[in-house]
Scaffold this active site. Structure first.
Site, mmCIF file in Angstrom:
data_model
loop_
_atom_site.group_PDB
_atom_site.id
_atom_site.type_symbol
_atom_site.label_atom_id
_atom_site.label_comp_id
_atom_site.label_asym_id
_atom_site.label_seq_id
_atom_site.Cartn_x
_atom_site.Cartn_y
_atom_site.Cartn_z
ATOM 1 N N ARG A 28 6.558 14.994 10.267
ATOM 2 C CA ARG A 28 6.277 14.334 8.974
ATOM 3 C C ARG A 28 7.170 14.844 7.851
ATOM 4 O O ARG A 28 6.739 14.932 6.698
ATOM 5 C CB ARG A 28 4.804 14.496 8.574
ATOM 6 N N ARG A 32 4.998 11.368 2.363
ATOM 7 C CA ARG A 32 4.432 11.435 1.018
ATOM 8 C C ARG A 32 4.701 12.716 0.250
ATOM 9 O O ARG A 32 4.439 12.776 -0.945
ATOM 10 C CB ARG A 32 2.925 11.166 1.077
ATOM 11 N N ARG A 41 8.725 3.471 -1.225
ATOM 12 C CA ARG A 41 7.615 2.778 -0.573
ATOM 13 C C ARG A 41 6.756 1.963 -1.546
ATOM 14 O O ARG A 41 5.946 1.138 -1.106
ATOM 15 C CB ARG A 41 6.724 3.815 0.144
ATOM 16 N N ASP A 77 5.798 4.711 13.231
ATOM 17 C CA ASP A 77 4.438 5.199 13.471
ATOM 18 C C ASP A 77 4.095 4.938 14.930
ATOM 19 O O ASP A 77 4.677 4.052 15.555
ATOM 20 C CB ASP A 77 3.427 4.512 12.552
ATOM 21 N N TYR A 152 -7.267 5.374 19.301
ATOM 22 C CA TYR A 152 -7.349 4.434 18.165
ATOM 23 C C TYR A 152 -7.841 3.062 18.624
ATOM 24 O O TYR A 152 -8.624 2.403 17.942
ATOM 25 C CB TYR A 152 -5.991 4.293 17.475
HETATM 26 O O1 CP3 Z 1 8.677 12.321 9.534
HETATM 27 C C1 CP3 Z 1 8.054 12.006 10.564
HETATM 28 O O2 CP3 Z 1 7.420 12.857 11.216
HETATM 29 C C2 CP3 Z 1 8.161 10.570 11.086
HETATM 30 C C3 CP3 Z 1 7.148 9.715 10.683
HETATM 31 C C4 CP3 Z 1 5.819 9.568 11.418
HETATM 32 C C5 CP3 Z 1 4.786 8.793 10.835
HETATM 33 N N1 CP3 Z 1 3.769 8.699 11.738
HETATM 34 C C6 CP3 Z 1 4.849 8.153 9.521
HETATM 35 C C7 CP3 Z 1 3.585 7.917 8.784
HETATM 36 C C8 CP3 Z 1 5.383 9.995 12.662
HETATM 37 C C9 CP3 Z 1 6.084 10.869 13.687
HETATM 38 C C10 CP3 Z 1 4.074 9.437 12.849
HETATM 39 C C11 CP3 Z 1 3.288 9.604 14.077
HETATM 40 C C12 CP3 Z 1 1.824 9.456 14.017
HETATM 41 N N2 CP3 Z 1 1.100 8.472 13.404
HETATM 42 C C13 CP3 Z 1 0.925 10.288 14.714
HETATM 43 C C14 CP3 Z 1 1.327 11.451 15.567
HETATM 44 C C15 CP3 Z 1 1.750 12.596 14.723
HETATM 45 C C16 CP3 Z 1 0.623 13.357 14.089
HETATM 46 O O3 CP3 Z 1 0.635 13.449 12.858
HETATM 47 O O4 CP3 Z 1 -0.215 13.863 14.829
HETATM 48 C C17 CP3 Z 1 -0.380 9.816 14.459
HETATM 49 C C18 CP3 Z 1 -1.654 10.400 14.975
HETATM 50 C C19 CP3 Z 1 -0.252 8.657 13.640
HETATM 51 C C20 CP3 Z 1 -1.335 7.788 13.108
HETATM 52 C C21 CP3 Z 1 -1.318 7.792 11.635
HETATM 53 N N3 CP3 Z 1 -0.453 7.020 10.868
HETATM 54 C C22 CP3 Z 1 -2.069 8.607 10.732
HETATM 55 C C23 CP3 Z 1 -3.137 9.588 11.143
HETATM 56 C C24 CP3 Z 1 -1.637 8.306 9.419
HETATM 57 C C25 CP3 Z 1 -2.060 8.946 8.117
HETATM 58 C C26 CP3 Z 1 -3.037 8.133 7.345
HETATM 59 C C27 CP3 Z 1 -3.069 8.580 5.900
HETATM 60 O O5 CP3 Z 1 -2.732 7.761 5.038
HETATM 61 O O6 CP3 Z 1 -3.409 9.757 5.642
HETATM 62 C C28 CP3 Z 1 -0.627 7.313 9.539
HETATM 63 C C29 CP3 Z 1 0.138 6.724 8.441
HETATM 64 C C30 CP3 Z 1 1.499 7.274 8.285
HETATM 65 N N4 CP3 Z 1 2.408 7.405 9.299
HETATM 66 C C31 CP3 Z 1 2.101 7.706 7.067
HETATM 67 C C32 CP3 Z 1 3.409 8.093 7.390
HETATM 68 C C33 CP3 Z 1 4.483 8.588 6.435
HETATM 69 C C34 CP3 Z 1 1.429 7.700 5.704
HETATM 70 C C35 CP3 Z 1 1.359 6.306 5.191
HETATM 71 C C36 CP3 Z 1 1.993 6.110 3.860
HETATM 72 O O7 CP3 Z 1 2.960 6.803 3.488
HETATM 73 O O8 CP3 Z 1 1.551 5.171 3.176
#
Ligand code: CP3
Length: 347
Positions: A28, A32, A41, A77, A152
Site C-alpha cells: 500500500r 491514501r 483520485r 485491487d 469477500y
Molecule cells: O500500493 C499498493 O500496495 C497497491 C495497491 C493495492 C490496493 N489494494 C489499492 C487499494 C493493493 C496491493 C490492494 C490489495 C488488496 N485489496 C488486499 C490485499 C492486501 C491487504 O491489504 O491485505 C485486500 C484485502 C484488498 C481489499 C480492499 N480494497 C480493502 C480491505 C480496501 C480498503 C477499504 C478502505 O477504504 O479502508 C480496499 C480499497 C483500496 N484498495 C484502497 C486502495 C488504495 C483504498 C480506496 C481508496 O483510496 O479510495
C-alpha cells in the site's frame, strides 16, 4: 528483462542473493497516505480508477518518485479481475469490497468465467507503459489468493470472524473446492497477463488466511494457492506469498510454491526465517503502527529486523501489512533512507 533490472537489489534478494543494500518497498505504498494520490483520485471511484490506464500509471509511479523504493507495486485491487469478468461488486470507501449476491450455491459459479485479454486491456496497457517509465525498477504484479477472494464473495464484504466462509467450507466442501478452483484459475490468469505485459515479480495476497488453523489451511486452501503459484512457475519471475496473522502457516505458505514468504509483525524475523525453512527468501516485517513513533524508535526496530533476517536466504524489507492512511509520508521516506544505509553487524 534487462541485465540491470535482473541485477536490481529487489530481484537479487528474491532469488536468495545478498545485494549491496537491503531492498525495500511498502505494501500500500500507493494510496491514501499520499497527498498527490488523494488529489488525483478526487471525484473518481476506486474501481473506476483501476480501469483508467493513465491513473494506474501515475498512482503506481507516485511512491517510486517520492521514496526511491526498490520496487513498484501495480496500483489495482484484488477484486479487479472479478469486476473485469462482470461480477457485481464495488469497493466502498472506508469499508472495502462489497459483493451484491454473496455465494450460496453452485449455480452462482457460472459467473466466474476465465479472463479474456480484452477484459483487462486497460490494465495490461498500464503495465506496459509502467515498465517503460520505471526503467530498471522492477514492477510487482499481484492477485488476491483464492481464500481471501472467496471470503469477500461468501461474506458479501469484509468480516471479522469469517463465519459464513467457514460455514460453507465445513458444510459444503464440494462447493467450496469448486469456488476456490475458479478463484485459483482467475488469479493465475490475472498474474500471467501482468507478467506477460512486463511485470518482473508477483505477489499473491492471502491477507485473511491467518483466520485458519494450519490443518484447515492445508485441507481447504493450500492446494488452490499452490495451483495459482504453479500456474506462473514457467514465467521465471519471483513469487511472493503473503498473509496477515499467518505465523503458524509460514512454512506451509512457502511450501505452496513461493520463492519469498511475506511475514507480518507478530513473528520475529529470525523465528520466521526458521519457520519458513531453507530455499526461500523472506519479506517484512515492521509493524505499520511503528511509523507513528519517534524516528529513532522506528529506525531501531528496522535495524533489529534487518539483523534478525541476516540468516535468511534473501530479505526484502517491508511492513508487516499495508501503510495506514494516516501515516506521514516523510516517515516512510526516512525509513527508506535508513534501510538503504544500514549495514548489519549481525553475522
Ligand atoms: O500500493 C499498493 O500496495 C497497491 C495497491 C493495492 C490496493 N489494494 C489499492 C487499494 C493493493 C496491493 C490492494 C490489495 C488488496 N485489496 C488486499 C490485499 C492486501 C491487504 O491489504 O491485505 C485486500 C484485502 C484488498 C481489499 C480492499 N480494497 C480493502 C480491505 C480496501 C480498503 C477499504 C478502505 O477504504 O479502508 C480496499 C480499497 C483500496 N484498495 C484502497 C486502495 C488504495 C483504498 C480506496 C481508496 O483510496 O479510495
Amino acid at each position: 528483462m534487462t541485465s540491470t533490472m535482473t541485477d536490481s537489489a529487489f530481484l537479487q534478494a528474491c532469488r536468495g542473493e545478498r545485494p549491496d543494500h537491503t531492498p525495500v518497498w511498502f505494501m500500500r505504498q500507493a494510496g491514501r497516505s499520499l497527498p498527490e494520490y488523494l488529489a488525483l483520485r478526487e471525484g473518481t471511484a476506486m474501481l473506476e480508477s483501476c480501469f483508467r490506464t493513465d491513473m494506474v500509471v501515475e498512482i503506481t509511479m507516485q511512491p517510486v518518485r517520492r521514496y526511491g523504493v526498490d520496487a513498484a507495486i501495480f496500483f489495482s485491487d484484488i477484486v479487479v479481475p472479478l469486476k473485469a469478468i462482470g461480477v457485481d461488486l464495488d469497493i466502498v470507501p472506508g469499508v472495502g469490497p462489497v459483493v451484491a449476491d454473496p455465494i450460496r450455491s453452485a449455480a452462482q459459479l457460472t459467473q466466474f468465467r476465465d479472463i479474456e485479454p480484452d477484459d483487462v486491456s486497460p490494465i495490461t496497457d498500464a503495465v506496459t507503459a509502467l515498465v517503460g517509465e520505471l526503467g530498471t525498477t522492477p514492477l510487482i504484479g499481484f492477485a488476491g489468493a483464492p481464500f481471501t477472494l472467496a471470503s469477500y464473495l461468501v461474506e458479501g464484504g469484509p468480516s471479522r470472524d469469517h463465519r459464513l466462509t467457514k460455514q460453507l467450507m465445513y458444510s459444503e466442501p464440494d462447493l467450496w473446492h469448486a469456488l476456490l478452483g475458479r478463484m485459483a484459475a482467475i488469479a493465475g490468469q490475472f498474474l500471467r497477463l501482468q507478467v506477460e505485459a512486463g511485470a518482473s515479480a508477483v505477489q499473491l495476497f492471502d491477507s485473511w488466511a491467518g483466520t485458519l488453523s494450519l490443518a484447515d489451511y492445508e485441507t481447504y486452501v493450500k492446494p488452490h494457492s499452490a495451483a495459482v503459484l504453479d500456474s506462473v512457475a514457467d514465467l521465471g519471475v519471483p513469487r511472493i506469498h503473503f498473509g496477515v496473522g499467518t505465523g503458524e502457516l509460514l512454512h506451509s505458505m512457502g511450501d505452496a510454491g513461493a520463492d519469498v514468504v511475506g511475514v507480518d509483525w507478530r513473528v520475529p524475523m529470525d523465528e520466521a526465517v526458521r519457520r519458513v525453512g531453507p530455499g526461500r527468501a523472506v519479506q517484512g516485517n515492521l509493524d505499520p503502527t511503528t511509523l507513528f513513533a519517534p524516528t529513532e524508535f522506528v529506525h531501531s526496530r528496522a535495524a533489529q529486523i534487518i539483523d534478525a533476517a541476516s540468516a535468511a536466504e534473501g530479505h526484502v524489507f517491508n511492513l508487516g501489512h499495508g501503510v495506514l492512511p494516516a501515516t506521514d509520508p516523510d516517515s516512510l521516506a526516512r525509513l527508506v533512507d535508513f534501510v538503504h544505509g544500514y549495514e548489519s553487524t549481525a553475522s
